[in-house]
Design a protein around this motif. Structure first.
Motif, PDB file in Angstrom:
ATOM      1  N   GLY A 121      27.486 104.531  53.715  1.00  0.00           N
ATOM      2  CA  GLY A 121      28.086 105.862  53.639  1.00  0.00           C
ATOM      3  C   GLY A 121      27.870 106.572  52.328  1.00  0.00           C
ATOM      4  N   GLY A 122      27.128 105.947  51.401  1.00  0.00           N
ATOM      5  CA  GLY A 122      26.863 106.587  50.123  1.00  0.00           C
ATOM      6  C   GLY A 122      28.016 106.538  49.152  1.00  0.00           C
ATOM      7  N   ALA A 123      28.984 105.661  49.375  1.00  0.00           N
ATOM      8  CA  ALA A 123      30.139 105.534  48.480  1.00  0.00           C
ATOM      9  C   ALA A 123      29.905 104.387  47.503  1.00  0.00           C
ATOM     10  CB  ALA A 123      31.402 105.285  49.293  1.00  0.00           C
ATOM     11  N   PRO A 124      30.510 104.429  46.345  1.00  0.00           N
ATOM     12  CA  PRO A 124      30.324 103.360  45.360  1.00  0.00           C
ATOM     13  C   PRO A 124      30.765 102.011  45.917  1.00  0.00           C
ATOM     14  CG  PRO A 124      31.379 105.248  44.358  1.00  0.00           C
ATOM     15  CD  PRO A 124      31.379 105.499  45.820  1.00  0.00           C
ATOM     16  N   GLU A 125      29.933 101.018  45.750  1.00  0.00           N
ATOM     17  CA  GLU A 125      30.262  99.688  46.247  1.00  0.00           C
ATOM     18  C   GLU A 125      31.455  99.087  45.510  1.00  0.00           C
ATOM     19  OE1 GLU A 125      26.829  97.237  46.187  1.00  0.00           O
ATOM     20  OE2 GLU A 125      25.584  98.641  47.328  1.00  0.00           O
ATOM     21  N   GLN A 126      31.767  99.625  44.320  1.00  0.00           N
ATOM     22  CA  GLN A 126      32.910  99.104  43.565  1.00  0.00           C
ATOM     23  C   GLN A 126      34.235  99.390  44.260  1.00  0.00           C
ATOM     24  OE1 GLN A 126      30.319 100.550  42.373  1.00  0.00           O
ATOM     25  NE2 GLN A 126      29.557  99.426  40.585  1.00  0.00           N
ATOM     26  N   LEU A 127      34.225 100.221  45.283  1.00  0.00           N
ATOM     27  CA  LEU A 127      35.448 100.482  46.039  1.00  0.00           C
ATOM     28  C   LEU A 127      35.721  99.407  47.084  1.00  0.00           C
ATOM     29  CD1 LEU A 127      35.109 104.329  46.678  1.00  0.00           C
ATOM     30  CD2 LEU A 127      36.586 103.199  45.028  1.00  0.00           C
ATOM     31  N   ALA A 128      34.816  98.426  47.180  1.00  0.00           N
ATOM     32  CA  ALA A 128      34.944  97.428  48.246  1.00  0.00           C
ATOM     33  C   ALA A 128      36.237  96.634  48.130  1.00  0.00           C
ATOM     34  CB  ALA A 128      33.735  96.498  48.232  1.00  0.00           C
TER      35      ALA A 128
ATOM     36  N   GLU B  80      37.285  98.756  60.482  1.00  0.00           N
ATOM     37  CA  GLU B  80      38.078  99.982  60.535  1.00  0.00           C
ATOM     38  C   GLU B  80      37.317 101.167  59.959  1.00  0.00           C
ATOM     39  OE1 GLU B  80      42.181 100.004  59.452  1.00  0.00           O
ATOM     40  OE2 GLU B  80      42.356  97.831  59.674  1.00  0.00           O
ATOM     41  N   LEU B  81      36.606 100.937  58.868  1.00  0.00           N
ATOM     42  CA  LEU B  81      35.866 102.033  58.250  1.00  0.00           C
ATOM     43  C   LEU B  81      34.699 102.479  59.135  1.00  0.00           C
ATOM     44  CD1 LEU B  81      35.814 100.930  54.499  1.00  0.00           C
ATOM     45  CD2 LEU B  81      37.025 102.880  55.483  1.00  0.00           C
TER      46      LEU B  81
ATOM     47  N   ARG C 226      30.463 111.822  57.463  1.00  0.00           N
ATOM     48  CA  ARG C 226      29.218 112.413  57.933  1.00  0.00           C
ATOM     49  C   ARG C 226      28.041 111.480  57.729  1.00  0.00           C
ATOM     50  NH1 ARG C 226      31.238 117.161  55.578  1.00  0.00           N
ATOM     51  NH2 ARG C 226      29.922 116.832  53.753  1.00  0.00           N
ATOM     52  N   ALA C 227      28.088 110.712  56.622  1.00  0.00           N
ATOM     53  CA  ALA C 227      27.002 109.774  56.372  1.00  0.00           C
ATOM     54  C   ALA C 227      26.978 108.655  57.413  1.00  0.00           C
ATOM     55  CB  ALA C 227      27.140 109.185  54.968  1.00  0.00           C
ATOM     56  N   LEU C 228      28.147 108.247  57.905  1.00  0.00           N
ATOM     57  CA  LEU C 228      28.213 107.157  58.883  1.00  0.00           C
ATOM     58  C   LEU C 228      28.060 107.658  60.316  1.00  0.00           C
ATOM     59  CD1 LEU C 228      31.098 104.882  57.526  1.00  0.00           C
ATOM     60  CD2 LEU C 228      28.639 104.542  57.318  1.00  0.00           C
ATOM     61  N   LEU C 229      28.666 108.801  60.623  1.00  0.00           N
ATOM     62  CA  LEU C 229      28.722 109.257  62.009  1.00  0.00           C
ATOM     63  C   LEU C 229      27.735 110.367  62.330  1.00  0.00           C
ATOM     64  CD1 LEU C 229      32.611 109.398  62.439  1.00  0.00           C
ATOM     65  CD2 LEU C 229      31.073 107.480  62.915  1.00  0.00           C
ATOM     66  N   GLY C 230      27.178 110.993  61.329  1.00  0.00           N
ATOM     67  CA  GLY C 230      26.256 112.074  61.576  1.00  0.00           C
ATOM     68  C   GLY C 230      26.961 113.313  62.088  1.00  0.00           C
ATOM     69  N   PRO C 231      26.314 114.055  62.976  1.00  0.00           N
ATOM     70  CA  PRO C 231      26.902 115.310  63.484  1.00  0.00           C
ATOM     71  C   PRO C 231      28.226 115.114  64.215  1.00  0.00           C
ATOM     72  CG  PRO C 231      24.555 115.175  64.003  1.00  0.00           C
ATOM     73  CD  PRO C 231      24.953 113.830  63.489  1.00  0.00           C
TER      74      PRO C 231
ATOM     75  N   PRO D 206      35.219 118.632  62.065  1.00  0.00           N
ATOM     76  CA  PRO D 206      36.585 118.858  61.585  1.00  0.00           C
ATOM     77  C   PRO D 206      37.644 118.641  62.646  1.00  0.00           C
ATOM     78  CG  PRO D 206      35.424 120.942  61.861  1.00  0.00           C
ATOM     79  CD  PRO D 206      34.406 119.860  62.037  1.00  0.00           C
ATOM     80  N   GLY D 207      37.264 118.691  63.926  1.00  0.00           N
ATOM     81  CA  GLY D 207      38.250 118.500  64.983  1.00  0.00           C
ATOM     82  C   GLY D 207      38.386 117.073  65.458  1.00  0.00           C
ATOM     83  N   ASP D 208      37.721 116.141  64.803  1.00  0.00           N
ATOM     84  CA  ASP D 208      37.812 114.736  65.207  1.00  0.00           C
ATOM     85  C   ASP D 208      39.261 114.253  65.134  1.00  0.00           C
ATOM     86  OD1 ASP D 208      37.692 111.759  65.039  1.00  0.00           O
ATOM     87  OD2 ASP D 208      35.528 112.136  65.100  1.00  0.00           O
ATOM     88  N   GLU D 209      39.749 113.618  66.214  1.00  0.00           N
ATOM     89  CA  GLU D 209      41.140 113.148  66.249  1.00  0.00           C
ATOM     90  C   GLU D 209      41.421 112.147  65.142  1.00  0.00           C
ATOM     91  OE1 GLU D 209      41.979 111.615  70.084  1.00  0.00           O
ATOM     92  OE2 GLU D 209      41.920 113.569  71.082  1.00  0.00           O
ATOM     93  N   ARG D 210      40.432 111.329  64.811  1.00  0.00           N
ATOM     94  CA  ARG D 210      40.631 110.338  63.748  1.00  0.00           C
ATOM     95  C   ARG D 210      40.846 111.020  62.406  1.00  0.00           C
ATOM     96  NH1 ARG D 210      35.124 107.305  65.149  1.00  0.00           N
ATOM     97  NH2 ARG D 210      34.582 109.536  65.313  1.00  0.00           N
ATOM     98  N   ARG D 211      40.102 112.078  62.187  1.00  0.00           N
ATOM     99  CA  ARG D 211      40.256 112.823  60.937  1.00  0.00           C
ATOM    100  C   ARG D 211      41.637 113.455  60.850  1.00  0.00           C
ATOM    101  NH1 ARG D 211      39.333 118.292  59.376  1.00  0.00           N
ATOM    102  NH2 ARG D 211      38.707 118.447  57.182  1.00  0.00           N
TER     103      ARG D 211
END
Length: 859
Positions: free
Chosen positions: A304-311, A325-326, A349-354, A358-363
Motif C-alpha cells: 500500500g505504499g505505507a512505511p513498513e515501520q508501522l507494522a 484485516e488491512l 487506493r493503493a490496495l483496492l484500486g478504483p 468515498p462511498g465504501d461502507e468500510r470507509r
C-alpha cells in the motif's frame, strides 16, 4: 485587575523628583518604552488604562516572558481560524497541538476530504486542545492549532479540499457540538416517561456488544529511521515520526494533525531508586505482537505504499489478524495513532484500486469511529447524530445517515436517546399522542460504559450509606472551619464541595475530625502537594498513584480500598474513565467527597465529571464561604465571575509588565525570574513559575525554557538536551505533569528527583516523557501553586485566552503575580466573554435518572 507594574521593587521617583511614569498594556502596545534592561522596575499605582479596562498599569520596568501564538478560544463554533497558531493550552479534555501555525491541509486525497465551504461546528477531526506534537506535558488540550477546513487541497478533487472538518468543541449538557440545544430541566429529566424504553434499548445493546471484540489499546512505538523510502511512504513516515518526536508534522500528510492519541500505550514505568512498600502485582505490560504477524503486516503496508515501520504498531492495535484485516479493510489503518483519513484513503487506493471510493461502507464505518475518537480528544464522551452526519458528509460519504445506521447495527457505536424539556404528563391538555422530545447521541462503548459505571457507582455510595456512627460526636466536631461540610458528610455518603484555594482548609478540617472519630481516611489530589501546603495536605496521595496502587490505602480481596472516607481534591481534573475506576474502588457504606474549584480548567481526558455531578444535583452540595485572601484573592475571585477588577496591591502582589513583541517578552521573563522577583520579594528562582498558553512559537514554553536554562543552569545539554540541575516536568501519562529536577544521567537513563521520590526515565523515553519545567502551560500547572508566578501573555496569545485559562494561570500564585502583558483589550475581553468550551456528555442525565428512580431527587 489592579497591578503594580511588574517591578517587584520599591517605587523610584521619576526624573527631578517626578512621580513614576504610569504605563500599562495599552502603553506597551503603543510603543511606550519600559526601563532599560537591568534597571530596577519602578512601581506606581495608576487608574486603569482606558485601552485595557480594569488594569491599573504600573511602571514598565519588570521583565517578562513571551507566550506562544495561540488559537482563538472558539467564539464562532462553526469554524476555527484558518491557520491558528499551534501549541496553545486550552482545555477540552484533551491533550495538546504545538509549534506554529496549523499545517495546510492536503495529502492529495480528493476523495477523503471535506468540502471547504463549511462544516459542522468544530472538527472532531482536528487535534484536541493540545499540543499536536505530543510532547511531554502535553495534555490532550494544549493547543488548538488547526485550520477551519478552508484551505484547498492541491489535488482538489470531488471529495473537496484536504482540510479536515472540525467537530465542535462545544456541546455540554443540552448543547451539542454544533451549537446550543434545548437544555433539559431538572424536573423534566427527573420524571422522563421514556426512560424505561431507553433502558430496555440499552440492555439490548449491551447484549449485542457482548458479541463484539473489545477494542485493543492503541500503541505508540518509536519509528525507527527509515532507509530509502520515497513518495507516499516517505511522506507518511515523516508525518508519523513528527508526531512521535514532538515536532510539527509535515503539511503533506498531517493537515491539522491531532495532538496525540487519546490514550497512548503506557510506557514502561520508570524504575524507582528506592524500593516501594509492598503492593499487589501490577498488570503485566502488553506482550509484543508475534513476529510472524508483524512480518505479514509489513508486507501489506509495503503493497500500500505505507512505511513498513508501522507494522509493529498495526499488529499491536489490530491483533494477530492485522494483515488480513488491512487487506479486507484498508481504512482500519485509522486505528493507528496519528493516522488521518487522507492517509488511509491513499493506502486504500493503493490496495483496492478504483474500488476504493468515498462511498465504501468500510470507509464510512472507520470514519465514524475515528471522528468519535477525535471528539474524545476534545473532551466529549458522545456526539449528537446530526453533527456526525455533517462531518461524514464533509468527508465525502454520500449517505451519512445510512452510514450511521449501519455503524449502530454492527455495534461499532452505541446510540442513546436523552429526554429534552419537561415530560409530557398524561391527561395534560393537548398531550394526547404527544411524545417526549429527545436528542439522539452516539458514542463509543468505552466512554458509554465508563459514564454508566460512574453513575451507578455514585448512586451506590449515596444509597448504601447508613450513617452509622456517633451522631453526637459528629455534631460536636462540626464547629469552626468546615462545619457545614462536616455536618453534610456526617449524614451522607456522597457530598460535593466547591470553593477556591482557601477553601481547601475545609476538607482538611473534615479529615482531621474524621480521624479523631476513628475513621480510616484518605486525601487524594491531582498533583503532589507543594511544600507550603498544610501538613495534612502534604500527606495527600495523587489520584494516579491511588489508582495504580503505589500510594494510599491497600485494597481488599474485592479490589476496594480499605477506608471509610475518601476526599478527592481537584475533582474538576477527573476524566470519566479515571473517575469510574476510582468510584468503583470505594466500598459500600463509605463516604466520598468530591472537592474542587469549578472555575478552573477542565480535565485533560474526556468527560466533565465534576460539572456533571454539580449539574445533576443528585447529592448535597456545600459551597465554601471562605474567600481567597489579599489582592491576589480579590483579583482571581473577580475573574471567576467575569470581572477583571482593579485591586489595591500596596505590597506589589500584582504587577503588569507591558511588552511589545515576543522577543521582549522572553527577555523580560528571564529578568523577572533571575533578578527582579528574587531581589524584591526574597523568593528564589525555584519558587517562581512561568505560565504561558502554549508550547510553540517565539515565546512558548520551549523558547522560554531555553532562555531560562541558559541564564539559570547553562550547560552542554548532553543528555537529550538536559543537564544535572535542570528544572523539569515529568509526564508519566497524558494530562499529568509532575515537577522535578534532573539529578544525573547515565546508561540507565535520566535520573530525576520528584515529589514522589527518585525515578529513572530510560533514554529512549526521555523525549516523550520529560521536558524543561521553568515554563509550563496552565494545564500542566493546575492543582499546584508557587510563591510567585509570571504569566506571559504576548500579543499572539490573545486567541487562546479564556476565562478559565486566566483564572487558572493567575490563581497559581501565592504571594506575587507578574503579568507580562502584550494582549491589550484581549485580556479583559477573554475574562468577560470567552467562557469554557462545553462538552457533550451523558453523566448528568444518568445521575438524574438514577436519583429520580430512587425517589431521592434533591430540592
Amino acid at each position: 485587575m489592579s497591578t503594580d507594574r511588574h517591578a517587584a521593587e520599591p517605587a523610584s521617583p521619576g526624573p527631578q523628583g517626578e512621580a513614576p511614569k504610569a504605563t500599562g498594556p495599552a502603553a506597551a502596545a503603543a510603543g511606550a518604552p519600559g526601563p532599560a534592561p537591568g534597571e530596577p522596575p519602578t512601581a506606581a499605582t495608576a487608574p486603569p488604562s482606558p485601552e485595557a479596562p480594569g488594569v491599573a498599569a504600573a511602571d514598565a520596568g519588570a521583565e517578562a516572558g513571551d507566550d506562544a501564538p495561540v488559537p482563538e478560544a472558539a467564539t464562532a463554533e462553526a469554524a476555527e481560524p484558518a491557520a491558528a497558531p499551534a501549541d496553545t493550552d486550552t482545555g477540552a479534555g484533551t491533550a495538546d497541538p504545538e509549534d506554529g501555525p496549523a499545517a495546510p491541509a492536503g495529502a492529495g486525497d480528493d476523495t477523503a476530504e471535506p468540502d471547504s465551504s463549511s462544516g459542522p461546528a468544530e472538527a472532531a477531526a482536528t487535534a484536541g486542545t493540545g499540543d499536536g506534537s505530543a510532547e511531554a506535558g502535553d495534555e490532550p488540550a494544549e493547543a488548538e492549532s488547526r485550520s477551519d477546513g478552508t484551505e484547498a487541497d492541491a489535488a482538489g478533487g470531488a471529495g473537496g479540499p484536504a482540510a479536515e472538518p472540525t467537530l465542535s468543541e462545544r456541546g455540554g449538557e443540552g448543547e451539542g457540538p454544533a451549537g446550543p440545544e434545548p437544555t433539559p430541566t431538572a424536573e423534566g429529566d427527573a420524571a422522563a416517561p421514556q426512560l424505561s424504553e431507553a433502558q430496555a434499548e440499552l440492555a439490548a445493546q449491551r447484549v449485542e456488544r457482548d458479541r463484539i471484540a473489545r477494542r485493543k489499546a492503541q500503541r505508540q512505538a518509536p519509528v525507527e529511521a527509515g532507509a530509502k523510502l520515497s513518495g507516499t511512504a516517505a511522506d507518511l513516515l515523516a508525518a508519523v515520526r513528527a508526531v512521535e518526536s514532538g515536532e510539527k508534522p509535515s503539511p503533506r500528510y498531517f493537515d491539522e494533525a491531532p495532538t496525540a492519541p487519546r490514550r497512548p500505550a503506557p510506557a514502561p514505568a520508570p524504575s524507582p531508586a528506592t524500593p516501594p512498600r509492598p503492593r499487589p502485582a501490577a498488570a503485566a505490560a502488553p506482550a509484543a505482537p508475534p513476529a510472524a504477524s508483524v512480518e505479514a503486516v509489513r508486507a501489506v503496508l509495503a503493497r500500500g505504499g505505507a512505511p513498513e515501520q508501522l507494522a509493529a504498531p498495526a499488529a499491536s492495535a489490530l491483533g494477530e489478524t492485522a494483515a488480513e484485516e488491512l487487506v479486507e479493510n484498508p481504512w482500519r489503518l485509522l486505528a493507528l495513532a496519528g493516522i488521518r483519513p487522507t492517509q488511509a484513503d491513499s493506502f486504500a487506493r493503493a490496495l483496492l484500486g478504483p474500488a476504493a471510493g468515498p462511498g465504501d461502507e468500510r470507509r464510512a464505518a472507520a470514519l465514524v469511529g475515528w471522528l468519535l475518537e477525535q471528539a474524545a480528544v476534545k473532551g466529549h464522551t458522545a456526539l449528537e447524530a446530526p453533527t456526525l452526519e455533517s462531518a461524514l458528509a464533509q468527508y465525502g460519504v454520500p449517505q451519512p445517515a445510512e452510514a450511521l445506521e449501519q455503524a449502530v447495527a454492527e455495534g461499532l457505536v452505541l446510540v442513546f436517546h436523552e429526554p429534552l424539556g419537561a415530560p409530557v404528563a398524561d391527561g395534560e391538555e393537548g398531550a394526547e399522542g404527544e411524545e417526549q422530545p429527545v436528542r439522539v447521541l452516539m458514542g463509543l462503548e468505552a466512554y458509554a460504559l465508563a459514564e454508566e459505571s460512574l453513575a451507578d457507582g455514585l448512586a451506590r455510595l449515596a444509597g448504601t450509606f447508613t450513617g452509622v456512627g456517633d451522631a453526637a460526636a459528629w455534631q460536636e466536631a462540626a464547629t469552626g472551619t468546615g462545619a457545614d461540610l462536616i455536618r453534610a458528610v456526617a449524614a451522607h455518603g456522597l457530598v460535593v464541595h466547591t470553593g477556591g484555594e482557601a477553601a481547601r482548609a475545609e476538607p482538611l478540617a473534615l479529615l482531621e475530625a474524621a480521624g479523631k472519630l476513628g475513621l480510616r481516611t484518605c486525601l487524594a489530589a491531582h498533583a503532589p502537594a507543594h511544600a507550603s501546603a498544610p501538613a495534612t495536605a502534604q500527606g495527600a496521595v495523587t489520584v494516579a498513584g491511588l489508582l495504580a496502587g503505589t500510594e494510599g490505602p491497600e485494597r481488599d480481596a474485592d479490589g476496594q480500598f480499605a477506608l471509610d472516607l475518601l476526599v478527592v481534591l481537584d475533582a474538576p481534573q477527573l476524566d470519566v474513565e479515571s473517575a469510574a475506576e476510582l468510584v468503583e474502588s470505594v466500598p459500600d457504606g463509605a463516604r466520598l467527597v468530591l472537592s474542587g474549584d469549578p472555575a478552573v480548567l477542565g480535565s485533560a481526558g474526556p468527560g466533565r465529571v465534576f460539572a456533571d455531578v454539580l449539574a445533576a444535583r443528585a447529592c448535597p452540595q456545600v459551597v465554601s464561604r471562605i474567600p481567597d485572601p489579599g489582592p491576589l484573592g480579590e483579583l482571581v475571585s473577580g475573574i471567576g465571575i467575569g470581572e477583571l477588577n482593579q485591586v489595591e496591591a500596596p505590597g506589589k502582589e500584582v504587577v503588569i509588565v507591558p511588552v511589545r513583541d515576543a522577543g521582549e517578552a522572553v527577555h523580560r521573563t528571564v529578568q523577572l525570574v533571575a533578578e527582579s522577583v528574587p531581589r524584591a520579594f526574597g523568593i528564589a528562582a525555584d519558587g517562581i513559575q512561568v505560565i504561558t498558553p502554549g508550547h510553540g512559537g517565539p515565546a512558548g514554553t520551549r523558547a522560554l525554557n531555553a532562555a531560562l536554562k541558559e541564564r539559570l543552569n547553562p550547560g552542554p545539554a548532553r543528555f537529550d538536551g538536559f543537564d544535572p540541575g535542570d528544572r523539569i516536568v515529568h509526564v508519566p501519562s497524558p494530562g499529568r505533569a509532575v515537577p522535578g529536577r534532573v539529578v544525573s544521567a547515565d546508561a540507565q537513563g535520566l535520573h530525576l528527583e520528584t515529589a514522589g521520590g527518585r525515578i529513572v526515565v530510560p533514554k529512549e523515553q526521555v523525549a516523550a516523557l520529560v521536558r524543561h519545567g521553568w515554563a509550563v502551560t496552565a494545564h500542566q500547572a493546575v492543582g499546584m501553586r508557587w510563591p510567585a508566578v509570571v504569566a506571559v501573555l504576548p500579543g499572539d496569545a490573545a486567541p487562546a485566552l479564556s476565562r478559565d485559562w486566566v483564572y487558572t494561570a493567575f490563581g497559581r500564585a501565592e504571594r506575587h503575580l507578574s503579568v507580562v502583558h502584550g494582549v491589550d483589550q484581549a485580556l479583559p475581553r477573554a475574562v468577560a466573554e470567552v467562557l469554557p468550551k462545553p462538552r457533550t456528555t451523558r453523566l448528568a442525565g444518568l445521575l438524574r435518572t438514577l436519583a429520580a428512580a430512587a425517589g431521592e431527587q434533591p430540592e
